[in-house]
Write a protein that holds these residues in place. Structure first.
Motif, PDB file in Angstrom:
ATOM      1  N   GLY A  43       0.808  -1.214   0.000  1.00  0.00           N
ATOM      2  CA  GLY A  43       0.000   0.000   0.000  1.00  0.00           C
ATOM      3  C   GLY A  43       0.847   1.271   0.000  1.00  0.00           C
ATOM      4  O   GLY A  43       1.914   1.329   0.607  1.00  0.00           O
ATOM      5  N   HIS A  44       0.365   2.302  -0.741  1.00  0.00           N
ATOM      6  CA  HIS A  44       1.012   3.628  -0.805  1.00  0.00           C
ATOM      7  C   HIS A  44       2.400   3.539  -1.455  1.00  0.00           C
ATOM      8  O   HIS A  44       2.644   2.640  -2.215  1.00  0.00           O
ATOM      9  CB  HIS A  44       1.035   4.276   0.584  1.00  0.00           C
ATOM     10  CG  HIS A  44      -0.314   4.193   1.251  1.00  0.00           C
ATOM     11  ND1 HIS A  44      -1.330   5.071   0.968  1.00  0.00           N
ATOM     12  CD2 HIS A  44      -0.828   3.278   2.118  1.00  0.00           C
ATOM     13  CE1 HIS A  44      -2.411   4.720   1.661  1.00  0.00           C
ATOM     14  NE2 HIS A  44      -2.139   3.637   2.364  1.00  0.00           N
ATOM     15  N   GLY A  45       3.290   4.475  -1.143  1.00  0.00           N
ATOM     16  CA  GLY A  45       4.624   4.479  -1.769  1.00  0.00           C
ATOM     17  C   GLY A  45       4.892   5.764  -2.513  1.00  0.00           C
ATOM     18  O   GLY A  45       3.965   6.445  -2.961  1.00  0.00           O
ATOM     19  N   TYR A  59       6.310   5.582   8.590  1.00  0.00           N
ATOM     20  CA  TYR A  59       5.328   5.698   7.516  1.00  0.00           C
ATOM     21  C   TYR A  59       4.747   4.342   7.149  1.00  0.00           C
ATOM     22  O   TYR A  59       5.480   3.353   7.049  1.00  0.00           O
ATOM     23  CB  TYR A  59       5.975   6.309   6.261  1.00  0.00           C
ATOM     24  CG  TYR A  59       6.470   7.715   6.430  1.00  0.00           C
ATOM     25  CD1 TYR A  59       5.754   8.637   7.194  1.00  0.00           C
ATOM     26  CD2 TYR A  59       7.640   8.123   5.823  1.00  0.00           C
ATOM     27  CE1 TYR A  59       6.210   9.932   7.342  1.00  0.00           C
ATOM     28  CE2 TYR A  59       8.104   9.426   5.970  1.00  0.00           C
ATOM     29  CZ  TYR A  59       7.382  10.323   6.739  1.00  0.00           C
ATOM     30  OH  TYR A  59       7.831  11.607   6.884  1.00  0.00           O
ATOM     31  N   GLU A  60       3.445   4.368   6.900  1.00  0.00           N
ATOM     32  CA  GLU A  60       2.749   3.146   6.470  1.00  0.00           C
ATOM     33  C   GLU A  60       3.429   2.526   5.243  1.00  0.00           C
ATOM     34  O   GLU A  60       3.621   1.312   5.170  1.00  0.00           O
ATOM     35  CB  GLU A  60       1.275   3.482   6.161  1.00  0.00           C
ATOM     36  CG  GLU A  60       0.461   2.292   5.683  1.00  0.00           C
ATOM     37  CD  GLU A  60      -0.982   2.652   5.310  1.00  0.00           C
ATOM     38  OE1 GLU A  60      -1.372   3.825   5.478  1.00  0.00           O
ATOM     39  OE2 GLU A  60      -1.697   1.746   4.845  1.00  0.00           O
ATOM     40  N   LYS A  61       3.816   3.376   4.266  1.00  0.00           N
ATOM     41  CA  LYS A  61       4.360   2.863   2.998  1.00  0.00           C
ATOM     42  C   LYS A  61       5.617   2.024   3.194  1.00  0.00           C
ATOM     43  O   LYS A  61       5.884   1.114   2.411  1.00  0.00           O
ATOM     44  CB  LYS A  61       4.669   4.020   2.037  1.00  0.00           C
ATOM     45  CG  LYS A  61       5.782   4.964   2.499  1.00  0.00           C
ATOM     46  CD  LYS A  61       6.152   5.960   1.412  1.00  0.00           C
ATOM     47  CE  LYS A  61       7.299   6.862   1.840  1.00  0.00           C
ATOM     48  NZ  LYS A  61       7.722   7.769   0.797  1.00  0.00           N
ATOM     49  N   ILE A 121      -1.610  -4.810   0.770  1.00  0.00           N
ATOM     50  CA  ILE A 121      -1.250  -4.755   2.187  1.00  0.00           C
ATOM     51  C   ILE A 121      -1.236  -3.311   2.674  1.00  0.00           C
ATOM     52  O   ILE A 121      -0.576  -2.447   2.086  1.00  0.00           O
ATOM     53  CB  ILE A 121       0.102  -5.453   2.423  1.00  0.00           C
ATOM     54  CG1 ILE A 121      -0.106  -6.951   2.156  1.00  0.00           C
ATOM     55  CG2 ILE A 121       0.617  -5.216   3.837  1.00  0.00           C
ATOM     56  CD1 ILE A 121       1.092  -7.799   2.342  1.00  0.00           C
ATOM     57  N   HIS A 122      -1.986  -3.064   3.745  1.00  0.00           N
ATOM     58  CA  HIS A 122      -2.086  -1.726   4.327  1.00  0.00           C
ATOM     59  C   HIS A 122      -1.985  -1.798   5.840  1.00  0.00           C
ATOM     60  O   HIS A 122      -2.082  -2.872   6.428  1.00  0.00           O
ATOM     61  CB  HIS A 122      -3.436  -1.083   3.957  1.00  0.00           C
ATOM     62  CG  HIS A 122      -3.478  -0.586   2.552  1.00  0.00           C
ATOM     63  ND1 HIS A 122      -3.386   0.746   2.231  1.00  0.00           N
ATOM     64  CD2 HIS A 122      -3.591  -1.252   1.374  1.00  0.00           C
ATOM     65  CE1 HIS A 122      -3.440   0.886   0.919  1.00  0.00           C
ATOM     66  NE2 HIS A 122      -3.572  -0.308   0.368  1.00  0.00           N
ATOM     67  N   LEU A 123      -1.827  -0.613   6.463  1.00  0.00           N
ATOM     68  CA  LEU A 123      -1.931  -0.508   7.909  1.00  0.00           C
ATOM     69  C   LEU A 123      -3.088   0.431   8.207  1.00  0.00           C
ATOM     70  O   LEU A 123      -3.401   1.315   7.402  1.00  0.00           O
ATOM     71  CB  LEU A 123      -0.647   0.059   8.523  1.00  0.00           C
ATOM     72  CG  LEU A 123       0.664  -0.683   8.214  1.00  0.00           C
ATOM     73  CD1 LEU A 123       1.807  -0.025   8.979  1.00  0.00           C
ATOM     74  CD2 LEU A 123       0.578  -2.151   8.574  1.00  0.00           C
ATOM     75  N   ASN A 124      -3.692   0.232   9.357  1.00  0.00           N
ATOM     76  CA  ASN A 124      -4.829   1.059   9.740  1.00  0.00           C
ATOM     77  C   ASN A 124      -4.368   2.240  10.592  1.00  0.00           C
ATOM     78  O   ASN A 124      -3.243   2.249  11.101  1.00  0.00           O
ATOM     79  CB  ASN A 124      -5.815   0.198  10.538  1.00  0.00           C
ATOM     80  CG  ASN A 124      -7.242   0.475  10.150  1.00  0.00           C
ATOM     81  OD1 ASN A 124      -7.559   1.589   9.759  1.00  0.00           O
ATOM     82  ND2 ASN A 124      -8.092  -0.529  10.257  1.00  0.00           N
TER      83      ASN A 124
HETATM   84 ZN   LIG Z   1      -3.268   2.432   3.596  1.00  0.00          ZN
END
Ligand SMILES: [Zn+2]
Length: 233
Positions: A43-45, A59-61, A121-124
């Motif tokens: 996820g993201h990036g 960072y989530e990414k 795949i992500h984080l909340n």
């Molecule tokens: Zn996300």
């Protein structure tokens, strides 16, 4: 002029050679190397950091990239017959800095590369710093991904990692990368980056390995069950 070979004959030989060369090229490069491909989407990036952690520095990414890469490695070690594709392999992204174009590019990649399964795949993140747990998002008409989500939860429960916030159908919570693909697609939120304790766990390489193993074996087991059912029919 007896030595002159008939032009037709020469052309014929060249045509045969060309066809053989094309055949060899297709055999080596053109065919699918694996029967089954999973596209893993960290996820993201790039321009988009995703959610920022409770420490204001994580960072989530970056965490989604680490876990996604580990999931790919684990799947390949559990079953080298399953091919792994990634929407990105580092912080460089091939799409423009625009959220819709970004998600669309990931979907197009899965379609163009003929992926059989898609895993994002992500984080909340929450304004409530106490919120924790993992979440699966799937389409209600996608029993494969529902099965994978159940197995991930069962595997993580065995490892006593965090808490299952249950599987959510995207009929209630629409998600572009899940809803706009016809192949089984699962978006997995691994945990809350806004919760300091959970963020620390998510940053821990040992915990990342455990999470990746739980996701990878869920996919491999579900694919194997499907293949067994197909051969029994
Ligand atoms: Zn996300």
């Amino acid at each position: 002029m007896q030595n002159r070979k008939p032009l037709k004959k020469i052309l014929c030989v060249w045509l045969i050679l060309l066809l053989v060369a094309a055949g060899v090229f297709y055999f080596c490069f053109g065919r699918r190397q694996y029967d089954t491909y999973i596209m893993i989407d960290p996820g993201h990036g790039g321009y988009d950091s995703g959610a920022v952690g409770a420490d204001n520095a994580t960072y989530e990414k970056d965490i989604t990239m680490k876990i996604a890469y580990k999931v790919g490695q684990q799947i390949q070690s559990l079953d080298p017959e399953i091919g792994i594709l990634f929407t990105r392999t580092d912080d460089n992204v091939s799409w423009p800095a625009d959220e819709t174009a970004d998600l669309l590019a990931r979907i197009t990649m899965a379609q163009e590369q003929n992926a059989d399964y898609f895993l994002s795949i992500h984080l909340n993140s929450s304004t409530n710093p106490e919120a924790y747990g993992y979440h699966s998002f799937v389409r209600s008409n996608d029993p494969f991904s529902q099965d994978v989500a159940d197995r991930i939860a069962a595997n993580l429960e065995k490892n006593k990692y965090s808490y299952d916030r249950e599987t959510v159908f995207t009929d209630q919570t629409p998600l572009m990368v899940v809803d706009n693909l016809s192949i089984p697609s699962l978006l997995f939120e691994v945990g809350f980056i806004s919760n300091y304790d959970e963020m620390s766990q998510l940053k821990n390489p040992f915990v990342q390995d455990q999470i990746a193993k739980a996701i990878a074996s869920a996919y491999v087991d579900t694919i194997h069950d499907l293949q067994e059912n197909e051969t029994n029919e």
